[in-house]
Design a protein around this motif. Sequence first.
Motif, PDB file in Angstrom:
ATOM      1  N   GLN A 159       0.832  -1.225   0.000  1.00  0.00           N
ATOM      2  CA  GLN A 159       0.000   0.000   0.000  1.00  0.00           C
ATOM      3  C   GLN A 159       0.858   1.263   0.000  1.00  0.00           C
ATOM      4  OE1 GLN A 159      -2.296  -0.304   3.558  1.00  0.00           O
ATOM      5  NE2 GLN A 159      -3.749  -1.781   2.684  1.00  0.00           N
ATOM      6  N   ARG A 160       2.042   1.155   0.620  1.00  0.00           N
ATOM      7  CA  ARG A 160       2.933   2.328   0.670  1.00  0.00           C
ATOM      8  C   ARG A 160       3.897   2.338  -0.510  1.00  0.00           C
ATOM      9  NH1 ARG A 160       3.056   4.969   5.694  1.00  0.00           N
ATOM     10  NH2 ARG A 160       3.905   6.647   4.425  1.00  0.00           N
ATOM     11  N   GLY A 161       3.628   1.511  -1.499  1.00  0.00           N
ATOM     12  CA  GLY A 161       4.408   1.549  -2.745  1.00  0.00           C
ATOM     13  C   GLY A 161       5.740   0.835  -2.699  1.00  0.00           C
ATOM     14  N   ILE A 162       5.961   0.000  -1.668  1.00  0.00           N
ATOM     15  CA  ILE A 162       7.243  -0.709  -1.568  1.00  0.00           C
ATOM     16  C   ILE A 162       7.047  -2.148  -2.024  1.00  0.00           C
ATOM     17  CG2 ILE A 162       9.078  -1.455   0.012  1.00  0.00           C
ATOM     18  CD1 ILE A 162       8.392   0.964   1.728  1.00  0.00           C
ATOM     19  N   PHE A 343       4.527   8.890  -5.526  1.00  0.00           N
ATOM     20  CA  PHE A 343       4.787   7.655  -6.280  1.00  0.00           C
ATOM     21  C   PHE A 343       3.630   6.675  -6.156  1.00  0.00           C
ATOM     22  CE2 PHE A 343       9.039   9.335  -6.464  1.00  0.00           C
ATOM     23  CZ  PHE A 343       9.522   8.868  -7.679  1.00  0.00           C
ATOM     24  N   VAL A 344       3.064   6.573  -4.945  1.00  0.00           N
ATOM     25  CA  VAL A 344       1.956   5.626  -4.740  1.00  0.00           C
ATOM     26  C   VAL A 344       0.785   5.968  -5.675  1.00  0.00           C
ATOM     27  CG1 VAL A 344       0.176   4.888  -3.071  1.00  0.00           C
ATOM     28  CG2 VAL A 344       2.579   5.011  -2.372  1.00  0.00           C
ATOM     29  N   GLN A 345       0.574   7.279  -5.904  1.00  0.00           N
ATOM     30  CA  GLN A 345      -0.560   7.668  -6.751  1.00  0.00           C
ATOM     31  C   GLN A 345      -0.178   7.786  -8.220  1.00  0.00           C
ATOM     32  OE1 GLN A 345      -3.157  10.562  -5.005  1.00  0.00           O
ATOM     33  NE2 GLN A 345      -3.391   9.125  -3.285  1.00  0.00           N
ATOM     34  N   GLY A 346       0.878   7.086  -8.592  1.00  0.00           N
ATOM     35  CA  GLY A 346       1.159   6.943 -10.020  1.00  0.00           C
ATOM     36  C   GLY A 346       2.313   7.769 -10.560  1.00  0.00           C
ATOM     37  N   GLY A 347       2.921   8.636  -9.720  1.00  0.00           N
ATOM     38  CA  GLY A 347       4.074   9.404 -10.190  1.00  0.00           C
ATOM     39  C   GLY A 347       5.227   8.466 -10.511  1.00  0.00           C
ATOM     40  N   GLN A 353      11.971  13.559 -11.512  1.00  0.00           N
ATOM     41  CA  GLN A 353      13.160  14.211 -12.065  1.00  0.00           C
ATOM     42  C   GLN A 353      12.808  15.628 -12.541  1.00  0.00           C
ATOM     43  OE1 GLN A 353      16.335  13.081 -11.976  1.00  0.00           O
ATOM     44  NE2 GLN A 353      16.937  15.070 -12.852  1.00  0.00           N
ATOM     45  N   SER A 354      11.621  15.777 -13.158  1.00  0.00           N
ATOM     46  CA  SER A 354      11.194  17.108 -13.608  1.00  0.00           C
ATOM     47  C   SER A 354      10.997  18.046 -12.413  1.00  0.00           C
ATOM     48  CB  SER A 354       9.873  17.051 -14.382  1.00  0.00           C
ATOM     49  OG  SER A 354       9.938  16.062 -15.352  1.00  0.00           O
ATOM     50  N   LEU A 355      10.468  17.491 -11.314  1.00  0.00           N
ATOM     51  CA  LEU A 355      10.305  18.314 -10.109  1.00  0.00           C
ATOM     52  C   LEU A 355      11.671  18.771  -9.579  1.00  0.00           C
ATOM     53  CD1 LEU A 355       7.537  16.438  -8.043  1.00  0.00           C
ATOM     54  CD2 LEU A 355       7.273  18.439  -9.522  1.00  0.00           C
ATOM     55  N   LEU A 356      12.652  17.869  -9.641  1.00  0.00           N
ATOM     56  CA  LEU A 356      13.999  18.236  -9.184  1.00  0.00           C
ATOM     57  C   LEU A 356      14.556  19.363 -10.057  1.00  0.00           C
ATOM     58  CD1 LEU A 356      15.718  14.766  -8.528  1.00  0.00           C
ATOM     59  CD2 LEU A 356      14.910  16.394  -6.819  1.00  0.00           C
ATOM     60  N   GLU A 357      14.333  19.233 -11.371  1.00  0.00           N
ATOM     61  CA  GLU A 357      14.877  20.251 -12.282  1.00  0.00           C
ATOM     62  C   GLU A 357      14.172  21.582 -12.113  1.00  0.00           C
ATOM     63  OE1 GLU A 357      14.698  18.182 -16.035  1.00  0.00           O
ATOM     64  OE2 GLU A 357      16.202  16.754 -15.295  1.00  0.00           O
TER      65      GLU A 357
END
Length: 361
Positions: A159-162, A343-347, A353-357
Motif C-alpha cells: 500500500q505504501r508503494g514498496i 509515487f503511490v498515486q502513479g508518479g 526528475q522534472s520536479l527536481l529540475e
Amino acid sequence: MVLGKGGSGWKIFFCGSHHPGLGSVCLLPYAVARGQKSVSRKVLDELKQQIPLLEYLQTYDWQPARALNGGRWMGLCPLHTDHKPSFLVDPHKDLFYCYGCGRGGDVIRFAELYHQVNFPQAVTLLRQWCGLAPLLNAATDFYRIQLQRYNEAIVYLDQRGIHSCEVIEHMRIGYAPGRCLRSWLTQLGYPLSVLRQASLITAAGYDSYSRCIIFPLESNLYGRSIQDSALPHRFMAGSKGGLYLWEQVRRCPEVILVEGLFDYAVLWQAGFRNLTCSLGNHLNAQQFQQLCDNPRIIYLAFDADTNGSGQCASQLLSRRLWAQGITVRRVVLPVGHDPNSFFVQGGDASQFQSLLEAARP
Ligand SMILES: [Zn+2]
C-alpha cells in the motif's frame, strides 16, 4: 509528519529506573558492584579500546568547535557551563582535558564525571553502551525474519508503494508481529532488565514495536505502526541519530533530503540513490552539521502539507543552510503530497526528475 523528538543522546537511555546513579546500585552485576579491584587491568584496557572517546562524546551530542594540530579538537565542556570552548579531546590518546574546570582523563573518567557515578558504575554504563549495537542487530535480525511470515506486513508495504526485494534488503526492513521478541532475545542471553532499559520491551514485558514495520537506524529503530488506531511513529529512547545512511551519500555533490523513510524507500526504488532522510522535518544538531560538512547542493523534498507546515520547515531549513554556504533547491510537490504518496498515486521517476529540475532556492 510528527515524529518523536530527537533527544539529547543516550542520556535518556541510561536514565531509566535502573540508572545506578539513582540509587539502584543493588541492580548492578556483583562482579562490578564489589568494586574497582574486581575488574582487572586487562578487562579495563579492552573496554577502553572498544569505546573511542570521541565516539562516546558524540553520542552525547558533543561537537568539536575547532581543530588543533595533532588531530586534537576543542569544544564546549560537557562537564560544566562553558561559554567558550575549553574542552580538549585527543582522539589518538583517547584522553580529554578541560581548561575551564581543570578535569581530565580517559573515557571511564569522563563517564564517572558526566553521569556522576563512581568508578564501577561508570564501567557498567560503558559496558551497556558497548552492548547496544549487538542488541540492535539481534532485534533487527528477528524482525527481518518475521517480515516474510506475516501477510499484513507485506500488504502494508505494498500500500505504501514498496514492492522490490532490493529496497527491503537495502533498508533491512522488518516487521514486529507483537510476539516472540522477548523469548528470542532472552534466549540469546540478554537479560529482561537490559531489554526494558533499551525500551525494546515495555514494562509489562511486551514488544514496544508491536505491529510496526521496522527500519533499523544507526543506533535506534524506527517503527511505523500498521494500525490506524495506534501511535504511528515509534523510536527507542535516545537520539534518532544522524542522517539516514549518510556515509553512502556524503561524497555526492547533490543530495536529496526527505522527511520520512517511506519517502526514501520509493525514491530509492525508482532509482534515485543520492538520497538521505532526516526522520521528521526538524533536523537535530548532528544532522545539520552533516549537511554542512562540505560544499554541496541539497534538494529539499519535504512534505507539501495542506496546513503548510512542511513548506514552512523547508523554508526555515533552507535559510539556515544558505547561511552556512550550502546551495539549496526546494522541490515543490503537489499540495497534500509527500514523495511517498506522489509515487503511490502513479508518479514515476521521470516526473520526479522534472520536479527536481524545476526546484528553486
Ligand atoms: Zn570543564
